[in-house]
Every structure is written in C-alpha cells, then in structure tokens.
Design a protein around this motif. Sequence first.
Motif, PDB file in Angstrom:
ATOM      1  N   GLY A  34       0.775  -1.236   0.000  1.00  0.00           N
ATOM      2  CA  GLY A  34       0.000   0.000   0.000  1.00  0.00           C
ATOM      3  C   GLY A  34       0.798   1.274   0.000  1.00  0.00           C
ATOM      4  O   GLY A  34       0.237   2.356   0.135  1.00  0.00           O
ATOM      5  N   ASP A  35       2.119   1.182  -0.146  1.00  0.00           N
ATOM      6  CA  ASP A  35       2.957   2.380  -0.131  1.00  0.00           C
ATOM      7  C   ASP A  35       3.871   2.417  -1.363  1.00  0.00           C
ATOM      8  O   ASP A  35       5.060   2.128  -1.270  1.00  0.00           O
ATOM      9  N   PRO A  36       3.317   2.783  -2.533  1.00  0.00           N
ATOM     10  CA  PRO A  36       4.125   2.770  -3.756  1.00  0.00           C
ATOM     11  C   PRO A  36       5.109   3.925  -3.862  1.00  0.00           C
ATOM     12  O   PRO A  36       6.008   3.894  -4.689  1.00  0.00           O
ATOM     13  N   GLY A  37       4.952   4.936  -3.026  1.00  0.00           N
ATOM     14  CA  GLY A  37       5.791   6.124  -3.124  1.00  0.00           C
ATOM     15  C   GLY A  37       4.952   7.289  -3.626  1.00  0.00           C
ATOM     16  O   GLY A  37       3.735   7.171  -3.792  1.00  0.00           O
ATOM     17  N   PRO A  38       5.575   8.432  -3.903  1.00  0.00           N
ATOM     18  CA  PRO A  38       4.805   9.620  -4.281  1.00  0.00           C
ATOM     19  C   PRO A  38       4.223   9.520  -5.698  1.00  0.00           C
ATOM     20  O   PRO A  38       4.941   9.300  -6.669  1.00  0.00           O
ATOM     21  N   VAL A  39       2.906   9.687  -5.763  1.00  0.00           N
ATOM     22  CA  VAL A  39       2.177   9.625  -7.023  1.00  0.00           C
ATOM     23  C   VAL A  39       1.225  10.818  -7.067  1.00  0.00           C
ATOM     24  O   VAL A  39       0.383  10.973  -6.183  1.00  0.00           O
ATOM     25  N   VAL A  40       1.382  11.638  -8.097  1.00  0.00           N
ATOM     26  CA  VAL A  40       0.494  12.779  -8.308  1.00  0.00           C
ATOM     27  C   VAL A  40      -0.478  12.405  -9.409  1.00  0.00           C
ATOM     28  O   VAL A  40      -0.074  11.875 -10.440  1.00  0.00           O
ATOM     29  N   ARG A  41      -1.760  12.677  -9.178  1.00  0.00           N
ATOM     30  CA  ARG A  41      -2.739  12.388 -10.222  1.00  0.00           C
ATOM     31  C   ARG A  41      -3.509  13.658 -10.575  1.00  0.00           C
ATOM     32  O   ARG A  41      -3.729  14.535  -9.750  1.00  0.00           O
ATOM     33  N   GLU A  42      -3.857  13.699 -11.843  1.00  0.00           N
ATOM     34  CA  GLU A  42      -4.667  14.793 -12.369  1.00  0.00           C
ATOM     35  C   GLU A  42      -6.101  14.264 -12.438  1.00  0.00           C
ATOM     36  O   GLU A  42      -6.331  13.223 -13.059  1.00  0.00           O
ATOM     37  N   ILE A  43      -7.029  14.956 -11.822  1.00  0.00           N
ATOM     38  CA  ILE A  43      -8.391  14.443 -11.766  1.00  0.00           C
ATOM     39  C   ILE A  43      -9.310  15.138 -12.771  1.00  0.00           C
ATOM     40  O   ILE A  43     -10.526  15.049 -12.659  1.00  0.00           O
ATOM     41  N   ALA A  44      -8.742  15.791 -13.762  1.00  0.00           N
ATOM     42  CA  ALA A  44      -9.503  16.409 -14.840  1.00  0.00           C
ATOM     43  C   ALA A  44      -8.695  16.228 -16.131  1.00  0.00           C
ATOM     44  O   ALA A  44      -7.546  15.803 -16.101  1.00  0.00           O
ATOM     45  N   GLY A  45      -9.297  16.541 -17.242  1.00  0.00           N
ATOM     46  CA  GLY A  45      -8.578  16.472 -18.515  1.00  0.00           C
ATOM     47  C   GLY A  45      -8.168  15.055 -18.865  1.00  0.00           C
ATOM     48  O   GLY A  45      -8.965  14.128 -18.825  1.00  0.00           O
ATOM     49  N   ALA A  46      -6.892  14.875 -19.194  1.00  0.00           N
ATOM     50  CA  ALA A  46      -6.368  13.568 -19.613  1.00  0.00           C
ATOM     51  C   ALA A  46      -6.189  12.603 -18.444  1.00  0.00           C
ATOM     52  O   ALA A  46      -5.870  11.440 -18.656  1.00  0.00           O
ATOM     53  N   ARG A  47      -6.383  13.083 -17.225  1.00  0.00           N
ATOM     54  CA  ARG A  47      -6.238  12.250 -16.020  1.00  0.00           C
ATOM     55  C   ARG A  47      -4.848  11.600 -15.954  1.00  0.00           C
ATOM     56  O   ARG A  47      -4.700  10.413 -15.722  1.00  0.00           O
ATOM     57  N   TRP A  48      -3.812  12.411 -16.149  1.00  0.00           N
ATOM     58  CA  TRP A  48      -2.433  11.919 -16.080  1.00  0.00           C
ATOM     59  C   TRP A  48      -2.105  11.463 -14.674  1.00  0.00           C
ATOM     60  O   TRP A  48      -2.587  12.010 -13.692  1.00  0.00           O
ATOM     61  N   THR A  49      -1.223  10.480 -14.591  1.00  0.00           N
ATOM     62  CA  THR A  49      -0.635  10.022 -13.340  1.00  0.00           C
ATOM     63  C   THR A  49       0.869  10.230 -13.449  1.00  0.00           C
ATOM     64  O   THR A  49       1.474   9.833 -14.441  1.00  0.00           O
TER      65      THR A  49
ATOM     66  N   ILE B 131       3.057  20.036  -8.626  1.00  0.00           N
ATOM     67  CA  ILE B 131       3.086  19.351  -7.327  1.00  0.00           C
ATOM     68  C   ILE B 131       2.051  20.005  -6.416  1.00  0.00           C
ATOM     69  O   ILE B 131       2.090  21.218  -6.195  1.00  0.00           O
ATOM     70  N   PRO B 132       1.122  19.199  -5.885  1.00  0.00           N
ATOM     71  CA  PRO B 132       0.110  19.759  -4.977  1.00  0.00           C
ATOM     72  C   PRO B 132       0.627  19.849  -3.536  1.00  0.00           C
ATOM     73  O   PRO B 132       1.545  19.129  -3.146  1.00  0.00           O
ATOM     74  N   ALA B 133      -0.009  20.715  -2.774  1.00  0.00           N
ATOM     75  CA  ALA B 133       0.280  20.781  -1.340  1.00  0.00           C
ATOM     76  C   ALA B 133      -0.228  19.493  -0.679  1.00  0.00           C
ATOM     77  O   ALA B 133      -1.001  18.736  -1.267  1.00  0.00           O
ATOM     78  N   ALA B 134       0.208  19.249   0.530  1.00  0.00           N
ATOM     79  CA  ALA B 134      -0.223  18.051   1.256  1.00  0.00           C
ATOM     80  C   ALA B 134      -1.704  18.114   1.614  1.00  0.00           C
ATOM     81  O   ALA B 134      -2.374  17.090   1.675  1.00  0.00           O
ATOM     82  N   HIS B 135      -2.234  19.321   1.818  1.00  0.00           N
ATOM     83  CA  HIS B 135      -3.630  19.498   2.242  1.00  0.00           C
ATOM     84  C   HIS B 135      -4.208  20.730   1.572  1.00  0.00           C
ATOM     85  O   HIS B 135      -3.485  21.579   1.069  1.00  0.00           O
ATOM     86  N   GLY B 136      -5.522  20.821   1.592  1.00  0.00           N
ATOM     87  CA  GLY B 136      -6.200  21.998   1.059  1.00  0.00           C
ATOM     88  C   GLY B 136      -6.637  21.812  -0.381  1.00  0.00           C
ATOM     89  O   GLY B 136      -6.549  20.720  -0.942  1.00  0.00           O
ATOM     90  N   ASN B 137      -7.079  22.895  -0.990  1.00  0.00           N
ATOM     91  CA  ASN B 137      -7.568  22.865  -2.358  1.00  0.00           C
ATOM     92  C   ASN B 137      -6.394  22.832  -3.333  1.00  0.00           C
ATOM     93  O   ASN B 137      -5.662  23.810  -3.459  1.00  0.00           O
ATOM     94  N   THR B 138      -6.228  21.709  -3.987  1.00  0.00           N
ATOM     95  CA  THR B 138      -5.133  21.554  -4.958  1.00  0.00           C
ATOM     96  C   THR B 138      -5.669  21.127  -6.329  1.00  0.00           C
ATOM     97  O   THR B 138      -4.921  20.620  -7.151  1.00  0.00           O
ATOM     98  N   TYR B 139      -6.965  21.326  -6.552  1.00  0.00           N
ATOM     99  CA  TYR B 139      -7.581  20.938  -7.815  1.00  0.00           C
ATOM    100  C   TYR B 139      -6.830  21.561  -8.989  1.00  0.00           C
ATOM    101  O   TYR B 139      -6.442  22.715  -8.907  1.00  0.00           O
ATOM    102  N   PRO B 140      -6.537  20.841 -10.040  1.00  0.00           N
ATOM    103  CA  PRO B 140      -6.980  19.496 -10.401  1.00  0.00           C
ATOM    104  C   PRO B 140      -5.973  18.402 -10.046  1.00  0.00           C
ATOM    105  O   PRO B 140      -6.075  17.289 -10.537  1.00  0.00           O
ATOM    106  N   LEU B 141      -4.981  18.699  -9.215  1.00  0.00           N
ATOM    107  CA  LEU B 141      -3.976  17.699  -8.833  1.00  0.00           C
ATOM    108  C   LEU B 141      -4.197  17.237  -7.400  1.00  0.00           C
ATOM    109  O   LEU B 141      -4.683  17.994  -6.556  1.00  0.00           O
TER     110      LEU B 141
END
Length: 134
Positions: free
Chosen positions: A47-62, A94-104
């Motif tokens: 359950g701990d793959p390491g840091p992964v940023v995902r885009e939750i709009a558009g092309a939905r890149w990981t 890169i999104p912050a750890a907390h708060g509004n980081t849309y779309p990441l």
Amino acid sequence: MTQKKLPEWVPSSGLQLHLTGIHFDAIRLRGVRGEAVVHHLSALTDGDPGPVVREIAGARWTYLLLEPGAGQDFDWPPGAKCFGPAVRDQYVGIPAAHGNTYPLSWRCGAPEDGDFVDAELLHGVVTAQLVSEK
C-alpha cells in the motif's frame, strides 16, 4: 502523533510547478493505465508505492515520482513518458499536502522526505502491463 517531514519541493498550499531532474524524475501515464499501474504497485509495496500525483480532470495523467536521475536508467515503453534530467524544460505540478489543490492530488498521500517510487519495480510493472495488453 508525529507529523511526517515533507520534502522541500511540496508547497505549503495550492500547486507549484517543478522542473524535473532536480528534486525528482517523473514517469507520466495516461488515465486508466496510470491507475492500473498504481494499483499493481500498491499491491507489491503493502500500500505504499511512493509519491504519485494524479490529475483528476482532462487527460487524467498520473505522475510517479522517482529519485532524480533514476528515470533515465530504463528504456520506458510507449505510453510511459519519462521526465528527467535528459529531457529539457519539463515541469510537473506538485500539490500541497492538504487543502484545495484541484486538479492535482496525491494518490497515496503526500510523501515523506526521501520517499520515491522504486524505478526498477515501476519499470517492471509498466512493461508487464504493456505485454498483457497485446
């Protein structure tokens, strides 16, 4: 309860673009393929793959974040784009750890300082997924 120490490149709020190859390399995968790779990595890493940023709009890149320079050690298959020191002027949001980081957002929570996705394991999962799609 101890708070984890975030890497210096994780912003305190919002989003921030970072040039790849300095703090991290990134492997970018699109949509369902990215989610499938993260799912398999999570299963292989308890359950701990390491840091992964995902885009939750558009092309939905990981974006799977590797140690700086680690991405260039592998021949990445089609569909997996490596952003690292060999690629010029490539940035990753890169999104912050907390708060509004849309779309990441962080797929598995913000990383601790020194955490990265295992490049060799990631390459194996991405390559195996490509072979199974044929």
